[in-house]
Design a protein around this motif. Structure first.
Motif, PDB file in Angstrom:
ATOM      1  N   LEU A 261       0.835  -1.206   0.000  1.00  0.00           N
ATOM      2  CA  LEU A 261       0.000   0.000   0.000  1.00  0.00           C
ATOM      3  C   LEU A 261       0.868   1.253   0.000  1.00  0.00           C
ATOM      4  CD1 LEU A 261      -2.755  -1.129   2.538  1.00  0.00           C
ATOM      5  CD2 LEU A 261      -2.873  -1.131   0.033  1.00  0.00           C
ATOM      6  N   GLU A 262       1.942   1.246   0.783  1.00  0.00           N
ATOM      7  CA  GLU A 262       2.853   2.401   0.807  1.00  0.00           C
ATOM      8  C   GLU A 262       3.489   2.611  -0.561  1.00  0.00           C
ATOM      9  OE1 GLU A 262       4.263   1.847   5.477  1.00  0.00           O
ATOM     10  OE2 GLU A 262       5.475   0.989   3.868  1.00  0.00           O
ATOM     11  N   ALA A 263       3.702   1.522  -1.279  1.00  0.00           N
ATOM     12  CA  ALA A 263       4.409   1.576  -2.561  1.00  0.00           C
ATOM     13  C   ALA A 263       3.461   1.835  -3.742  1.00  0.00           C
ATOM     14  CB  ALA A 263       5.176   0.277  -2.786  1.00  0.00           C
ATOM     15  N   ASN A 264       2.241   2.289  -3.454  1.00  0.00           N
ATOM     16  CA  ASN A 264       1.256   2.553  -4.519  1.00  0.00           C
ATOM     17  C   ASN A 264       0.860   1.286  -5.275  1.00  0.00           C
ATOM     18  OD1 ASN A 264       0.957   5.285  -4.160  1.00  0.00           O
ATOM     19  ND2 ASN A 264       2.699   5.773  -5.489  1.00  0.00           N
ATOM     20  N   LEU A 265       1.017   0.138  -4.631  1.00  0.00           N
ATOM     21  CA  LEU A 265       0.681  -1.111  -5.302  1.00  0.00           C
ATOM     22  C   LEU A 265      -0.605  -1.706  -4.731  1.00  0.00           C
ATOM     23  CD1 LEU A 265       4.279  -2.573  -5.732  1.00  0.00           C
ATOM     24  CD2 LEU A 265       2.813  -1.591  -7.501  1.00  0.00           C
ATOM     25  N   GLY A 266      -1.457  -0.814  -4.224  1.00  0.00           N
ATOM     26  CA  GLY A 266      -2.765  -1.257  -3.744  1.00  0.00           C
ATOM     27  C   GLY A 266      -3.555  -1.973  -4.831  1.00  0.00           C
ATOM     28  N   TRP A 267      -3.284  -1.601  -6.091  1.00  0.00           N
ATOM     29  CA  TRP A 267      -4.030  -2.218  -7.202  1.00  0.00           C
ATOM     30  C   TRP A 267      -3.713  -3.700  -7.390  1.00  0.00           C
ATOM     31  CZ3 TRP A 267      -1.463  -3.978 -11.701  1.00  0.00           C
ATOM     32  CH2 TRP A 267      -0.118  -3.604 -11.813  1.00  0.00           C
ATOM     33  N   ILE A 268      -2.619  -4.181  -6.801  1.00  0.00           N
ATOM     34  CA  ILE A 268      -2.382  -5.631  -6.866  1.00  0.00           C
ATOM     35  C   ILE A 268      -2.755  -6.324  -5.550  1.00  0.00           C
ATOM     36  CG2 ILE A 268      -0.606  -5.477  -8.671  1.00  0.00           C
ATOM     37  CD1 ILE A 268       1.483  -6.130  -6.469  1.00  0.00           C
ATOM     38  N   CYS A 269      -3.323  -5.578  -4.598  1.00  0.00           N
ATOM     39  CA  CYS A 269      -3.749  -6.179  -3.324  1.00  0.00           C
ATOM     40  C   CYS A 269      -5.228  -6.516  -3.414  1.00  0.00           C
ATOM     41  CB  CYS A 269      -3.560  -5.206  -2.168  1.00  0.00           C
ATOM     42  SG  CYS A 269      -1.852  -4.831  -1.844  1.00  0.00           S
ATOM     43  N   LYS A 270      -5.541  -7.752  -3.695  1.00  0.00           N
ATOM     44  CA  LYS A 270      -6.943  -8.144  -3.833  1.00  0.00           C
ATOM     45  C   LYS A 270      -7.394  -8.711  -2.482  1.00  0.00           C
ATOM     46  CE  LYS A 270      -6.861  -6.461  -7.780  1.00  0.00           C
ATOM     47  NZ  LYS A 270      -6.440  -7.037  -9.024  1.00  0.00           N
ATOM     48  N   LEU A 271      -7.767  -7.774  -1.604  1.00  0.00           N
ATOM     49  CA  LEU A 271      -8.067  -8.143  -0.213  1.00  0.00           C
ATOM     50  C   LEU A 271      -9.319  -9.007  -0.095  1.00  0.00           C
ATOM     51  CD1 LEU A 271      -7.232  -4.690   1.428  1.00  0.00           C
ATOM     52  CD2 LEU A 271      -5.778  -6.719   1.324  1.00  0.00           C
ATOM     53  N   ASP A 272     -10.150  -8.974  -1.126  1.00  0.00           N
ATOM     54  CA  ASP A 272     -11.407  -9.743  -1.075  1.00  0.00           C
ATOM     55  C   ASP A 272     -11.303 -11.124  -1.723  1.00  0.00           C
ATOM     56  OD1 ASP A 272     -12.538  -7.539   0.099  1.00  0.00           O
ATOM     57  OD2 ASP A 272     -13.184  -6.685  -1.823  1.00  0.00           O
ATOM     58  N   LYS A 273     -10.119 -11.488  -2.176  1.00  0.00           N
ATOM     59  CA  LYS A 273     -10.017 -12.740  -2.944  1.00  0.00           C
ATOM     60  C   LYS A 273     -10.007 -13.981  -2.051  1.00  0.00           C
ATOM     61  CE  LYS A 273      -5.010 -13.371  -3.105  1.00  0.00           C
ATOM     62  NZ  LYS A 273      -3.826 -13.655  -3.902  1.00  0.00           N
ATOM     63  N   GLY A 274      -9.922 -13.787  -0.745  1.00  0.00           N
ATOM     64  CA  GLY A 274      -9.722 -14.904   0.169  1.00  0.00           C
ATOM     65  C   GLY A 274      -8.385 -14.717   0.866  1.00  0.00           C
ATOM     66  N   ASP A 275      -8.027 -15.641   1.733  1.00  0.00           N
ATOM     67  CA  ASP A 275      -6.839 -15.402   2.550  1.00  0.00           C
ATOM     68  C   ASP A 275      -5.556 -15.550   1.742  1.00  0.00           C
ATOM     69  OD1 ASP A 275      -5.685 -14.630   4.907  1.00  0.00           O
ATOM     70  OD2 ASP A 275      -5.317 -16.707   5.546  1.00  0.00           O
ATOM     71  N   PHE A 276      -4.594 -14.690   2.045  1.00  0.00           N
ATOM     72  CA  PHE A 276      -3.235 -14.854   1.517  1.00  0.00           C
ATOM     73  C   PHE A 276      -2.270 -14.272   2.545  1.00  0.00           C
ATOM     74  CE2 PHE A 276      -4.583 -10.711  -0.101  1.00  0.00           C
ATOM     75  CZ  PHE A 276      -3.474  -9.901   0.034  1.00  0.00           C
ATOM     76  N   ILE A 277      -1.017 -14.658   2.453  1.00  0.00           N
ATOM     77  CA  ILE A 277      -0.027 -14.189   3.425  1.00  0.00           C
ATOM     78  C   ILE A 277       0.050 -12.661   3.357  1.00  0.00           C
ATOM     79  CG2 ILE A 277       2.421 -14.231   4.051  1.00  0.00           C
ATOM     80  CD1 ILE A 277       2.547 -17.056   2.782  1.00  0.00           C
ATOM     81  N   GLY A 278      -0.179 -12.004   4.467  1.00  0.00           N
ATOM     82  CA  GLY A 278      -0.107 -10.545   4.496  1.00  0.00           C
ATOM     83  C   GLY A 278      -1.455  -9.863   4.352  1.00  0.00           C
ATOM     84  N   ARG A 279      -2.501 -10.643   4.045  1.00  0.00           N
ATOM     85  CA  ARG A 279      -3.803 -10.023   3.789  1.00  0.00           C
ATOM     86  C   ARG A 279      -4.301  -9.232   4.993  1.00  0.00           C
ATOM     87  NH1 ARG A 279      -9.244  -9.538   3.764  1.00  0.00           N
ATOM     88  NH2 ARG A 279      -9.196 -10.415   5.858  1.00  0.00           N
ATOM     89  N   GLU A 280      -4.183  -9.851   6.176  1.00  0.00           N
ATOM     90  CA  GLU A 280      -4.714  -9.210   7.374  1.00  0.00           C
ATOM     91  C   GLU A 280      -4.006  -7.875   7.643  1.00  0.00           C
ATOM     92  OE1 GLU A 280      -5.373 -10.694  11.902  1.00  0.00           O
ATOM     93  OE2 GLU A 280      -5.234 -12.233  10.338  1.00  0.00           O
ATOM     94  N   ALA A 281      -2.680  -7.909   7.548  1.00  0.00           N
ATOM     95  CA  ALA A 281      -1.898  -6.691   7.802  1.00  0.00           C
ATOM     96  C   ALA A 281      -2.258  -5.600   6.793  1.00  0.00           C
ATOM     97  CB  ALA A 281      -0.408  -7.010   7.728  1.00  0.00           C
ATOM     98  N   LEU A 282      -2.421  -5.989   5.543  1.00  0.00           N
ATOM     99  CA  LEU A 282      -2.743  -4.998   4.511  1.00  0.00           C
ATOM    100  C   LEU A 282      -4.148  -4.433   4.724  1.00  0.00           C
ATOM    101  CD1 LEU A 282      -1.124  -6.859   1.485  1.00  0.00           C
ATOM    102  CD2 LEU A 282      -0.412  -4.625   2.368  1.00  0.00           C
ATOM    103  N   ALA A 283      -5.085  -5.311   5.120  1.00  0.00           N
ATOM    104  CA  ALA A 283      -6.448  -4.836   5.373  1.00  0.00           C
ATOM    105  C   ALA A 283      -6.457  -3.861   6.538  1.00  0.00           C
ATOM    106  CB  ALA A 283      -7.359  -6.033   5.655  1.00  0.00           C
ATOM    107  N   GLN A 284      -5.681  -4.173   7.578  1.00  0.00           N
ATOM    108  CA  GLN A 284      -5.596  -3.264   8.733  1.00  0.00           C
ATOM    109  C   GLN A 284      -4.980  -1.924   8.341  1.00  0.00           C
ATOM    110  OE1 GLN A 284      -3.479  -5.145  11.955  1.00  0.00           O
ATOM    111  NE2 GLN A 284      -5.141  -6.626  12.297  1.00  0.00           N
ATOM    112  N   GLN A 285      -3.914  -2.009   7.527  1.00  0.00           N
ATOM    113  CA  GLN A 285      -3.250  -0.767   7.127  1.00  0.00           C
ATOM    114  C   GLN A 285      -4.158   0.074   6.238  1.00  0.00           C
ATOM    115  OE1 GLN A 285       0.348  -0.825   4.637  1.00  0.00           O
ATOM    116  NE2 GLN A 285       1.269   0.587   6.102  1.00  0.00           N
ATOM    117  N   LYS A 286      -4.933  -0.595   5.421  1.00  0.00           N
ATOM    118  CA  LYS A 286      -5.854   0.122   4.542  1.00  0.00           C
ATOM    119  C   LYS A 286      -6.905   0.844   5.392  1.00  0.00           C
ATOM    120  CE  LYS A 286      -8.641  -0.333   0.410  1.00  0.00           C
ATOM    121  NZ  LYS A 286      -9.291  -1.240  -0.538  1.00  0.00           N
ATOM    122  N   GLU A 287      -7.370   0.145   6.411  1.00  0.00           N
ATOM    123  CA  GLU A 287      -8.376   0.702   7.323  1.00  0.00           C
ATOM    124  C   GLU A 287      -7.808   1.905   8.094  1.00  0.00           C
ATOM    125  OE1 GLU A 287     -11.490  -0.416   7.670  1.00  0.00           O
ATOM    126  OE2 GLU A 287     -11.984   0.975   9.307  1.00  0.00           O
TER     127      GLU A 287
END
Lengths: 130, 350
Positions: free
Chosen positions: B238-264
């Protein structure tokens, strides 16, 4: 083969010195410009700045890298090549002419005797590139 | 030649970085990128397995399609960025950075648990030659049986190039149209020479062989991240402007929780692009200042040969991350003015 004019003095840091009376004109050698690649920026000191031999007095930048330039002799800068601000590529195309960098009034003109001759510099660069 | 991730690679060819860069933008440039790593993933769980290790959604790929993605840590930072190629429903090819291939391979193996997949580090088996630039298609077409005009951006096809079987992919790292050809490693020289000949190298508008320096300036103008500079294990997607490759709704993946929290919660710092507005060239690692206070660091800084400006990317606090923000760069002790601009710095006209 790199061009090494007979009438100049050379440093092991790849600068050349042309002596005119008490003054030294300084630039970087053909071998140096060729190793650096396209020169895109030259940073030079101001007239009046004073340097001891081997001190860094500016830098030459290619797209990829920054290289410091060192004065082979001690003295006070009397003028710099202002045209390098807009035409840094002169360092590539004419390193011993339009690509000169600074003119200094030497404080110890004897220092030039400890620099390399053209033949010595040529041997030095050959050894370095082997 | 320089050492690059254990590979001896040329920084530039005789034409020089500026000419190589410009020729790629106006005609074509050829890049030997065989150093890139390839990891082969086969089996009925190939998609599910890679989907659990990467941020983008692998299930969205169809056969013959590629995807930019990242291997993420549980913290949402980046093990590596990569391309995921879907060869078939049970076969993916992961193309990773050279310097991180061994690390990636260990990471991927260590996260394999139970899925029905066979993993192979195939890096040594492949060469990769990238032909980039507006003339790439017309140069490559006579050499290949693949109908290039039918390959869309980020798609690929198996086929032959100069009789050599491989993969032709419409991808690249320059901001231009172009292709990356994957083939057996022992055919690298043949393909390289053939593409140079076909591209009339040596003529004023012919293809030029390009070194690492041009590869870097081209990707920087195109605003693309380079692993170890813009992204690494300390930067989140998210910091690197790569939010467009973070598909937080696709199901679980390594790092998903942390990225969802950071997005929030919102990110605190952000990757931005800048243009130097005074005399001087910003370089990697230099400090960024606002009002005499250090606020960040340059991740990549260089002259941009096509734009004829000195540009760079840097991390700054979000409060200073708006386009137009004035910053200073500490260029070896001299403070040089710069201004934040939109990225990509360069965008080709279609």
């Amino acid at each position: 083969m790199a061009n090494v004019p007979e009438d100049l003095h050379y440093s092991k840091d790849h600068e050349w010195v042309r002596v005119e009376g008490n003054e030294a004109i300084i630039g970087i050698t053909d071998y140096a410009q060729n190793s650096l690649g396209d020169v895109v920026y030259v940073e030079l000191p101001k007239a009046g700045d004073e340097f001891s031999a081997s001190e860094s007095f500016g830098s030459v930048e290619s797209v990829k890298a920054v290289s410091e330039i060192f004065t082979p002799v001690s003295g006070v800068v009397t003028s710099i090549n202002e045209s390098l601000a807009d035409e840094p590529e002169s360092v590539n195309s004419d390193p011993y002419g339009a690509g000169w960098m600074v003119r200094m009034r030497m404080s110890s003109p004897g220092e030039v005797d400890s620099l390399l001759t053209a033949a010595e510099y040529e041997d030095f660069t050959k050894a370095e590139s082997e | 030649m320089v050492d690059f991730g254990g590979w001896d690679m040329p920084v530039q060819y005789p034409a020089g970085t500026i000419e190589e860069h410009l020729r790629t933008r106006t005609h074509a440039g050829l890049f030997d990128v065989s150093h890139m790593g390839e990891i082969d993933v086969r089996g009925s769980d190939a998609i599910a397995f890679v989907n659990r290790l990467t941020a983008n959604d692998v299930t969205k790929l169809v056969d013959g399609q590629a995807q930019y993605s990242a291997l993420t840590t549980p913290q949402g930072t980046v093990i590596d960025d990569l391309l995921v190629y879907r060869v078939a429903g049970d076969h993916l090819l992961l193309v990773v950075n050279a310097g991180t291939t061994d690390k990636d391979w260990e990471w991927i193996k260590s996260h394999h648990s139970g899925e029905s997949v066979a993993l192979r580090n195939a890096s040594a088996e492949y060469c990769q030659i990238a032909l980039q630039g507006p003339d790439a298609e017309s140069i490559l077409q006579p050499l290949t049986d693949v109908p290039l005009s039918e390959i869309k951006y980020y798609h690929f096809r198996p086929g032959t190039v100069d009789g050599v079987s491989g993969i032709v992919s419409r991808t690249g790292y320059t901001g231009e149209d172009g292709f990356e050809v994957y083939a057996p490693a022992d055919r690298a020289e043949q393909l390289w020479n053939k593409m140079l000949d076909a591209g009339k190298t040596g003529t004023p508008t012919g293809v030029l062989p390009c070194g690492l320096a041009a590869r870097n300036t081209l990707r920087l103008e195109a605003g693309m991240a380079l692993y170890g500079h813009e992204i690494d294990e300390t930067t989140t997607l998210l910091e690197a402007n790569l939010g467009w490759i973070c598909k937080l709704d696709k199901g679980d993946f390594i790092g998903r929780e942390a990225l969802a929290q950071q997005k929030e919660a919102g990110i605190k710092r952000k990757l931005v692009g800048f243009e130097v507005t005074e005399r001087g060239i910003a370089r990697d690692e230099q400090d960024v200042l606002v009002d005499d206070e250090k606020v960040g660091k340059v991740t990549s800084g260089s002259p941009a040969p096509f734009l004829k400006k000195n540009i760079g990317m840097a991390y700054v606090p979000v409060g200073y991350a708006s386009v137009g923000q004035e910053i200073k760069i500490d260029v070896r002790g001299r403070l040089v003015g710069a201004q934040l601009v939109k990225t990509p710095f360069y965008k080709r006209t279609k």
